[in-house]
Scaffold this motif. Structure first.
Motif, mmCIF file in Angstrom:
data_model
loop_
_atom_site.group_PDB
_atom_site.id
_atom_site.type_symbol
_atom_site.label_atom_id
_atom_site.label_comp_id
_atom_site.label_asym_id
_atom_site.label_seq_id
_atom_site.Cartn_x
_atom_site.Cartn_y
_atom_site.Cartn_z
ATOM 1 N N GLY A 169 0.802 -1.231 0.000
ATOM 2 C CA GLY A 169 0.000 0.000 0.000
ATOM 3 C C GLY A 169 0.823 1.264 0.000
ATOM 4 O O GLY A 169 0.413 2.284 0.568
ATOM 5 N N LYS A 171 1.460 3.650 -2.130
ATOM 6 C CA LYS A 171 0.863 4.882 -2.660
ATOM 7 C C LYS A 171 -0.640 4.965 -2.425
ATOM 8 O O LYS A 171 -1.192 6.054 -2.269
ATOM 9 C CB LYS A 171 1.131 5.007 -4.165
ATOM 10 N N THR A 172 -1.310 3.837 -2.418
ATOM 11 C CA THR A 172 -2.773 3.839 -2.332
ATOM 12 C C THR A 172 -3.295 3.422 -0.965
ATOM 13 O O THR A 172 -4.480 3.567 -0.682
ATOM 14 C CB THR A 172 -3.381 2.896 -3.383
ATOM 15 N N ARG A 174 -3.458 0.358 -0.015
ATOM 16 C CA ARG A 174 -4.018 -0.981 -0.137
ATOM 17 C C ARG A 174 -3.129 -1.851 -1.021
ATOM 18 O O ARG A 174 -2.625 -1.389 -2.041
ATOM 19 C CB ARG A 174 -5.430 -0.938 -0.736
ATOM 20 N N PRO A 177 -5.347 -2.258 -4.908
ATOM 21 C CA PRO A 177 -6.040 -0.958 -4.984
ATOM 22 C C PRO A 177 -7.447 -1.015 -5.574
ATOM 23 O O PRO A 177 -8.283 -0.178 -5.228
ATOM 24 C CB PRO A 177 -5.109 -0.126 -5.878
ATOM 25 N N THR A 178 -7.728 -1.989 -6.448
ATOM 26 C CA THR A 178 -9.080 -2.078 -7.013
ATOM 27 C C THR A 178 -10.016 -2.871 -6.106
ATOM 28 O O THR A 178 -11.219 -2.960 -6.378
ATOM 29 C CB THR A 178 -9.066 -2.746 -8.405
ATOM 30 N N ASP A 194 -0.237 -2.813 -5.213
ATOM 31 C CA ASP A 194 0.560 -1.689 -4.733
ATOM 32 C C ASP A 194 1.471 -2.214 -3.635
ATOM 33 O O ASP A 194 1.094 -2.293 -2.471
ATOM 34 C CB ASP A 194 -0.351 -0.581 -4.205
ATOM 35 N N PRO A 198 2.589 1.057 -7.177
ATOM 36 C CA PRO A 198 1.452 0.430 -7.861
ATOM 37 C C PRO A 198 1.828 0.002 -9.273
ATOM 38 O O PRO A 198 2.448 0.757 -10.018
ATOM 39 C CB PRO A 198 0.387 1.530 -7.863
ATOM 40 N N ALA A 239 -8.461 2.086 -9.457
ATOM 41 C CA ALA A 239 -7.630 2.053 -8.248
ATOM 42 C C ALA A 239 -7.700 3.344 -7.442
ATOM 43 O O ALA A 239 -7.049 3.458 -6.404
ATOM 44 C CB ALA A 239 -6.184 1.758 -8.632
ATOM 45 N N GLY A 240 -8.476 4.320 -7.931
ATOM 46 C CA GLY A 240 -8.595 5.581 -7.212
ATOM 47 C C GLY A 240 -7.440 6.539 -7.439
ATOM 48 O O GLY A 240 -7.269 7.506 -6.685
ATOM 49 N N LEU A 241 -6.647 6.292 -8.491
ATOM 50 C CA LEU A 241 -5.507 7.154 -8.787
ATOM 51 C C LEU A 241 -5.865 8.293 -9.736
ATOM 52 O O LEU A 241 -5.029 9.162 -10.012
ATOM 53 C CB LEU A 241 -4.354 6.330 -9.364
#
Length: 365
Positions: A169, A171-172, A174, A177-178, A194, A198, A239-241
């Protein structure tokens, strides 16, 4: 007029670039980035008016500082300086350049060396994660001479052991990340993890490739690179990026069964062209993915039952070994990684000052 800024040019693993003491650069990020662009000679395909090498692997910068945080010896910020655009990206990390952080800090008096080896706890400011670096310092001085060899670099050098601690995790926040170990994107099964960085993994065969192609072959395949970019952009949103069209994260890689005695074969993209070897952070992420059932990588990996914690990656320059260590709560279906280690080498190339032009209207400092 020119502004003279102290720096040390170093090879770190399979990458190369200048290392700066944070105190020698502007504190303001925008002003700092303008200085870095001017120092490297960007934007220009050959970086002819700077010290950049005209390639993503030689247009990297490391900024090092002491740390007041408990248990941390050194902090560093990695910056990927674009070759052809006026952008400096501090969202990724670079494990190859990390290998030079400890030697730079020791040689510049930021920390003290001890005989025969010095162990430093280094905080990466890009990710907030800690790495333990073990550096050869016989007689209290950094040694660059030794028998350690890494594929992608000629000759040998003193081994620098890097142990990435709690890298999930980075950067995210998790490991997945998805929220899933695999996803279907453009009709192709992919996995996004990640771990240190990631990274999106795609089976080479799913895109009509073997996974054993050379960098030159893959870089010349415009259709492939277009498909990879489409997949990367879609997974980044999942992934929320966000919209990463102008960002290097997440990276993307092709994976395949090993050709020889490795665990997995892979080709890593930076993300718009193929890496000539393999990024350290990418290798760590690939190794985690290989160890996680349900991922695209795990399906293709061929572990040695006698040494299941060793992940040997077959990549364009040869091989790269990653040692994965799991914690007591691990299970075969859900391993919990406490550290991931590998050996790199580094070398100081020159130390001096880089002369940066002073430009009006705030375009450089």
């Amino acid at each position: 007029m020119l502004k003279s800024i102290p720096c040390t040019l170093m090879r770190g693993g399979t990458s190369k670039g200048p290392y700066f003491h944070a105190a020698d650069l502007p504190a303001d990020p925008d002003e700092r980035d303008r200085v870095l662009l001017a120092a490297m000679g960007s934007p220009h395909a050959r970086q002819i008016d700077g010290i950049g090498g005209g390639d993503t692997l030689t247009s990297k910068v490391v900024i090092v500082n002491t740390s007041s945080r408990p248990g941390i010896d050194i902090e560093y910020l990695f910056a990927q300086v674009s070759v052809e655009t006026s952008t400096v990206d501090t969202t990724p990390n670079c494990g190859n350049m990390l290998s030079g952080v400890g030697p730079f800090a020791l040689e510049n008096g930021l920390v003290q060396a001890v005989d025969p080896v010095t162990t430093l706890r280094i905080l990466n400011l890009n990710t907030g994660k800690v790495v333990e670096a073990v550096i050869q310092t016989p007689g209290g001085k950094v040694s660059y001479e030794g028998n350690a060899r890494i594929d992608g670099v000629p000759g040998s050098g003193a081994p620098i052991v890097l142990n990435f601690l709690d890298a999930a995790g980075a950067k995210t926040g998790r490991l997945f990340p998805t929220g899933r170990r695999s996803d279907l994107v453009d009709g192709v099964e992919v996995s996004c993890l990640d771990f240190s960085t990631p990274l999106v993994f795609v089976a080479a065969a799913a895109l009509g490739k073997t996974g054993y192609e050379s960098k030159r072959e893959l870089d010349a395949d415009d259709r492939l690179r277009s498909r990879l970019e489409s997949i990367r952009l879609q997974v980044a949103l999942m992934a929320g990026l966000g919209d990463v069209r102008d960002k290097v994260l997440p990276k993307i890689a092709l994976v395949a069964p090993p050709q020889h005695d490795g665990v997995v074969a892979s080709r890593y993209f930076t993300p718009w062209n193929c890496h000539s070897a393999y990024a350290v952070t990418g290798a760590l992420c690939l190794s985690a993915a290989a160890s996680m059932p349900g991922t695209v990588v795990h399906q293709l990996a061929r572990f040695n039952p006698g040494d299941p914690t060793l992940v040997t990656i077959e990549q364009p320059a040869g091989k790269l070994d990653i040692r994965m260590q799991t914690g007591p709560t691990s299970t075969a279906a859900d391993p919990v990684f406490v550290s991931a280690g590998l050996v790199r080498t580094a070398r100081r190339l020159f130390r001096g000052v880089v002369h940066v032009p002073l430009v009006d209207h705030g375009r450089a400092a």
